[in-house]
Design a protein around this motif. Structure first.
Motif: not given
Length: 215
Positions: A3-4, A6, A64, A67, A70, A72, A96, A100, A105, A108
């Motif tokens: 997982v990113l 942000i 990203i 990953c 995401v 956010f 973003s 993704a 990715a 989200y």
């Protein structure tokens, strides 16, 4: 799931990063704005990347890359003007999403704001530019190809979490500790009942996992 996060240096973002770092189910990469924040995370053994939501879609995509998901949690902050709100909370969020999609990715999770989906609820709000940004960022996410969840918390508190919430499509504005928001963001990652939907979130009497399953 990798997982990113942000907005990893924000008040919610820091807690999400720590939860994911301690998780046996997920791994984390933290996206921050400068080298000092990057170095602090690296010293803790947390993978980090420097990225800027005012940069290009390609630059965000590089952050990203690799990953699966995401989260956010970024925001321009309460001390900036409507211009930064537009550039970060709306345009940065949309970029973003595009990034993704570009790198695959697909999961989200968006931190929004309670009532952001109902225009009449913030028609006279003193933070109307922020609510407008959230409204249209959320709409862009719904219209995307991503498997999204939009979490719309109430007023954010810095007190300890209770682990109990109320989650529903439309709630009267109330408050919730940031700790409980962070735990909810991590919980929704794999909770299929939250896929392709948004909900308001405030403190309540139901354990987070149960509240998400009964949305």
């Amino acid at each position: 799931m990798k997982v990113l996060v942000i907005g990893a240096n924000g008040q919610i973002g820091k807690q999400v990063v720590n939860l994911l770092h301690e998780s046996n189910e997920h791994t984390v990469r933290a996206m921050v704005r400068d080298e000092k924040q990057f170095n602090t995370l690296k010293e803790k053994g947390i993978e980090a990347v420097v990225g800027n939501l005012e940069g290009s879609v390609d630059d965000i995509a590089k952050a990203i890359q690799g990953c699966d998901a995401v989260i956010f949690t970024a925001g321009s902050g309460g001390h900036t003007g409507p211009d930064k709100t537009l550039l970060v909370d709306l345009d940065g969020a949309v970029k973003s999403m595009m990034a993704a999609e570009k790198v695959g990715a697909n999961r989200y999770v968006m931190v929004s704001a309670i009532g952001a989906h109902i225009r009449d609820s913030w028609a006279d709000s003193p933070i109307k530019p922020y609510m407008v940004a959230k409204h249209f960022a959320d709409k862009a996410l719904v219209d995307s190809k991503l498997n999204y969840t939009i979490v719309r918390p109430g007023g954010l508190l810095n007190e300890p979490g209770t682990g109990k919430v109320t989650a529903a499509e439309n709630l009267t504005r109330s408050s919730i500790p940031r700790e409980d928001v962070a735990k909810t963001l991590v919980a929704v990652l794999t909770e299929e009942n939250t896929y392709k939907r948004g909900f308001d979130l405030v403190s309540g009497q139901t354990p987070i996992g149960d509240a998400l399953k009964t949305l």
